[in-house]
Design a protein around this motif. Structure first.
Motif, PDB file in Angstrom:
ATOM      1  N   ALA A  26      13.830  -1.492 -14.896  1.00 52.37           N
ATOM      2  CA  ALA A  26      13.418  -2.201 -16.101  1.00 52.37           C
ATOM      3  C   ALA A  26      12.776  -3.545 -15.780  1.00 52.37           C
ATOM      4  CB  ALA A  26      14.614  -2.390 -17.024  1.00 52.37           C
ATOM      5  N   GLU A  27      13.201  -4.177 -14.703  1.00 48.11           N
ATOM      6  CA  GLU A  27      12.611  -5.462 -14.319  1.00 48.11           C
ATOM      7  C   GLU A  27      11.133  -5.298 -13.967  1.00 48.11           C
ATOM      8  OE1 GLU A  27      15.493  -4.297 -13.313  1.00 48.11           O
ATOM      9  OE2 GLU A  27      16.990  -5.819 -13.824  1.00 48.11           O
ATOM     10  N   ALA A  28      10.808  -4.214 -13.273  1.00 46.59           N
ATOM     11  CA  ALA A  28       9.406  -3.947 -12.940  1.00 46.59           C
ATOM     12  C   ALA A  28       8.591  -3.703 -14.212  1.00 46.59           C
ATOM     13  CB  ALA A  28       9.307  -2.752 -11.998  1.00 46.59           C
ATOM     14  N   TYR A  29       9.156  -2.986 -15.159  1.00 52.44           N
ATOM     15  CA  TYR A  29       8.489  -2.742 -16.442  1.00 52.44           C
ATOM     16  C   TYR A  29       8.186  -4.076 -17.125  1.00 52.44           C
ATOM     17  CZ  TYR A  29       7.657  -0.401 -20.955  1.00 52.44           C
ATOM     18  OH  TYR A  29       7.108   0.081 -22.115  1.00 52.44           O
ATOM     19  N   ALA A  30       9.168  -4.964 -17.162  1.00 50.25           N
ATOM     20  CA  ALA A  30       8.975  -6.272 -17.791  1.00 50.25           C
ATOM     21  C   ALA A  30       7.915  -7.092 -17.060  1.00 50.25           C
ATOM     22  CB  ALA A  30      10.300  -7.035 -17.837  1.00 50.25           C
ATOM     23  N   ALA A  42       4.213  -8.904 -24.272  1.00 51.97           N
ATOM     24  CA  ALA A  42       5.304  -9.073 -23.313  1.00 51.97           C
ATOM     25  C   ALA A  42       6.625  -9.316 -24.038  1.00 51.97           C
ATOM     26  CB  ALA A  42       4.994 -10.221 -22.356  1.00 51.97           C
ATOM     27  N   LEU A  43       6.593 -10.081 -25.111  1.00 54.59           N
ATOM     28  CA  LEU A  43       7.811 -10.344 -25.877  1.00 54.59           C
ATOM     29  C   LEU A  43       8.358  -9.056 -26.494  1.00 54.59           C
ATOM     30  CD1 LEU A  43       9.840 -12.410 -26.925  1.00 54.59           C
ATOM     31  CD2 LEU A  43       8.340 -12.761 -28.894  1.00 54.59           C
ATOM     32  N   VAL A  44       7.479  -8.209 -27.013  1.00 59.74           N
ATOM     33  CA  VAL A  44       7.896  -6.919 -27.559  1.00 59.74           C
ATOM     34  C   VAL A  44       8.549  -6.080 -26.461  1.00 59.74           C
ATOM     35  CG1 VAL A  44       7.022  -4.724 -28.479  1.00 59.74           C
ATOM     36  CG2 VAL A  44       6.269  -6.882 -29.474  1.00 59.74           C
ATOM     37  N   ALA A  45       7.943  -6.072 -25.280  1.00 66.50           N
ATOM     38  CA  ALA A  45       8.507  -5.309 -24.160  1.00 66.50           C
ATOM     39  C   ALA A  45       9.875  -5.860 -23.757  1.00 66.50           C
ATOM     40  CB  ALA A  45       7.557  -5.334 -22.969  1.00 66.50           C
ATOM     41  N   VAL A  46       9.998  -7.171 -23.686  1.00 65.52           N
ATOM     42  CA  VAL A  46      11.266  -7.802 -23.291  1.00 65.52           C
ATOM     43  C   VAL A  46      12.371  -7.445 -24.286  1.00 65.52           C
ATOM     44  CG1 VAL A  46      12.439 -10.050 -23.163  1.00 65.52           C
ATOM     45  CG2 VAL A  46      10.287  -9.687 -21.952  1.00 65.52           C
ATOM     46  N   LEU A  47      12.095  -7.591 -25.562  1.00 69.86           N
ATOM     47  CA  LEU A  47      13.118  -7.297 -26.570  1.00 69.86           C
ATOM     48  C   LEU A  47      13.435  -5.809 -26.624  1.00 69.86           C
ATOM     49  CD1 LEU A  47      12.044  -9.765 -29.402  1.00 69.86           C
ATOM     50  CD2 LEU A  47      13.886 -10.016 -27.718  1.00 69.86           C
ATOM     51  N   GLY A  48      12.420  -4.956 -26.468  1.00 67.25           N
ATOM     52  CA  GLY A  48      12.654  -3.511 -26.437  1.00 67.25           C
ATOM     53  C   GLY A  48      13.498  -3.105 -25.246  1.00 67.25           C
ATOM     54  N   LEU A  49      13.171  -3.650 -24.071  1.00 64.66           N
ATOM     55  CA  LEU A  49      13.963  -3.357 -22.873  1.00 64.66           C
ATOM     56  C   LEU A  49      15.407  -3.834 -23.028  1.00 64.66           C
ATOM     57  CD1 LEU A  49      11.447  -4.242 -20.034  1.00 64.66           C
ATOM     58  CD2 LEU A  49      12.420  -1.984 -20.495  1.00 64.66           C
ATOM     59  N   ALA A  50      15.584  -5.036 -23.574  1.00 67.48           N
ATOM     60  CA  ALA A  50      16.940  -5.567 -23.762  1.00 67.48           C
ATOM     61  C   ALA A  50      17.736  -4.698 -24.726  1.00 67.48           C
ATOM     62  CB  ALA A  50      16.875  -7.008 -24.265  1.00 67.48           C
ATOM     63  N   LEU A  51      17.092  -4.254 -25.798  1.00 67.54           N
ATOM     64  CA  LEU A  51      17.772  -3.384 -26.756  1.00 67.54           C
ATOM     65  C   LEU A  51      18.119  -2.040 -26.112  1.00 67.54           C
ATOM     66  CD1 LEU A  51      18.748  -2.811 -29.639  1.00 67.54           C
ATOM     67  CD2 LEU A  51      16.439  -2.015 -30.156  1.00 67.54           C
ATOM     68  N   GLY A  52      17.179  -1.485 -25.364  1.00 68.79           N
ATOM     69  CA  GLY A  52      17.425  -0.207 -24.699  1.00 68.79           C
ATOM     70  C   GLY A  52      18.517  -0.299 -23.650  1.00 68.79           C
ATOM     71  N   ALA A 153       9.162 -11.049 -17.108  1.00 67.19           N
ATOM     72  CA  ALA A 153       7.873 -10.902 -17.786  1.00 67.19           C
ATOM     73  C   ALA A 153       7.078 -12.196 -17.798  1.00 67.19           C
ATOM     74  CB  ALA A 153       8.092 -10.423 -19.220  1.00 67.19           C
ATOM     75  N   PHE A 154       7.710 -13.262 -18.203  1.00 73.84           N
ATOM     76  CA  PHE A 154       6.960 -14.501 -18.365  1.00 73.84           C
ATOM     77  C   PHE A 154       6.803 -15.253 -17.052  1.00 73.84           C
ATOM     78  CE2 PHE A 154       8.698 -13.698 -22.686  1.00 73.84           C
ATOM     79  CZ  PHE A 154       7.486 -13.346 -23.249  1.00 73.84           C
ATOM     80  N   GLY A 155       7.690 -15.050 -16.132  1.00 72.87           N
ATOM     81  CA  GLY A 155       7.523 -15.638 -14.799  1.00 72.87           C
ATOM     82  C   GLY A 155       6.336 -15.047 -14.079  1.00 72.87           C
ATOM     83  N   VAL A 156       6.183 -13.726 -14.159  1.00 70.76           N
ATOM     84  CA  VAL A 156       5.034 -13.059 -13.541  1.00 70.76           C
ATOM     85  C   VAL A 156       3.773 -13.363 -14.342  1.00 70.76           C
ATOM     86  CG1 VAL A 156       4.015 -10.801 -13.062  1.00 70.76           C
ATOM     87  CG2 VAL A 156       6.393 -11.248 -12.466  1.00 70.76           C
ATOM     88  N   GLY A 157       3.897 -13.377 -15.659  1.00 71.81           N
ATOM     89  CA  GLY A 157       2.736 -13.631 -16.507  1.00 71.81           C
ATOM     90  C   GLY A 157       2.099 -14.990 -16.252  1.00 71.81           C
ATOM     91  N   VAL A 158       2.924 -15.971 -15.949  1.00 76.66           N
ATOM     92  CA  VAL A 158       2.408 -17.314 -15.671  1.00 76.66           C
ATOM     93  C   VAL A 158       1.519 -17.305 -14.440  1.00 76.66           C
ATOM     94  CG1 VAL A 158       3.117 -19.618 -14.906  1.00 76.66           C
ATOM     95  CG2 VAL A 158       4.274 -18.543 -16.814  1.00 76.66           C
ATOM     96  N   TRP A 159       1.901 -16.533 -13.431  1.00 71.78           N
ATOM     97  CA  TRP A 159       1.141 -16.518 -12.181  1.00 71.78           C
ATOM     98  C   TRP A 159      -0.179 -15.764 -12.295  1.00 71.78           C
ATOM     99  CZ3 TRP A 159       2.599 -20.002  -8.957  1.00 71.78           C
ATOM    100  CH2 TRP A 159       3.927 -20.395  -8.927  1.00 71.78           C
ATOM    101  N   PHE A 160      -0.258 -14.813 -13.213  1.00 72.59           N
ATOM    102  CA  PHE A 160      -1.455 -13.984 -13.293  1.00 72.59           C
ATOM    103  C   PHE A 160      -2.369 -14.323 -14.461  1.00 72.59           C
ATOM    104  CE2 PHE A 160       1.372 -11.386 -10.704  1.00 72.59           C
ATOM    105  CZ  PHE A 160       0.528 -11.117  -9.635  1.00 72.59           C
ATOM    106  N   ASP A 161      -2.040 -15.314 -15.259  1.00 74.13           N
ATOM    107  CA  ASP A 161      -2.914 -15.695 -16.393  1.00 74.13           C
ATOM    108  C   ASP A 161      -4.117 -16.461 -15.929  1.00 74.13           C
ATOM    109  OD1 ASP A 161      -1.707 -14.441 -18.446  1.00 74.13           O
ATOM    110  OD2 ASP A 161      -0.528 -16.164 -19.097  1.00 74.13           O
TER     111      ASP A 161
END
Length: 161
Positions: A26-30, A42-52, A153-161
């Motif tokens: 799940a971490e890779a998915y995020a 990314a926020l939708v994915a994070v909340l969906g993963l947490a719920l799942g 999600a947001f840690g990786v997103g910061v590096w690739f934006d």
């Protein structure tokens, strides 16, 4: 809008599967959702993963709670094969005792949810056997997983934006 609903359902489904089958990460998915998508995606994915993940861990919790004697006997058999006070048996006994008390259950579940130490799957088993408050378990598990996947999600997103 409909696209985000499908993304949420996919992330939630993947979260349930990853909670029950550890080979699905799940971490890779995020991290991929954070790197490939926009912040709302990314926020939708994070909340969906947490719920799942919370749903999957709740399944483990309920199964252990209903079959607690079986799990205890299984660990006892493993301890008898090695020696009476094996490390695994001592860890299990200690986890069950600590998870029976809300004061110590909360920090243990937070650490497992956010950092993964001790493993959340093992704590879900022990929490079910110990009879940890279900609402506490779900709330702390969801919050911990949301923080963990948000960092991915947001840690990786910061590096690739």
């Amino acid at each position: 809008m409909l696209d985000q609903v499908w993304q949420a359902l996919a992330a939630t489904g993947y979260g349930v599967v990853s909670a029950l089958v550890p080979i699905f990460n799940a971490e890779a998915y995020a991290a991929v959702a954070g790197a490939a998508g926009s912040w709302p995606t990314a926020l939708v994915a994070v909340l969906g993963l947490a719920l799942g993940q919370t749903t999957g861990k709740l399944i483990i919790y309920e199964a252990a709670g209903r079959g607690g004697k079986w799990w205890g006997q299984r660990f006892a058999r493993g301890a008898e094969k090695e020696r009476d006070g094996s490390k695994g048996r001592r860890w299990w006994d200690r986890a069950v005792v600590e998870l029976a008390r809300p004061r110590t259950a909360t920090p243990l579940l937070v650490a497992a949810g956010v950092a993964g130490v001790p493993p959340l799957a093992m704590l879900a088993l022990a929490a079910g056997v110990a009879g940890t408050n279900r609402v506490l378990f779900v709330a702390v598990c969801f919050a911990g997983r949301a923080v963990r996947f948000g960092l991915c999600a947001f840690g990786v997103g910061v590096w690739f934006d």
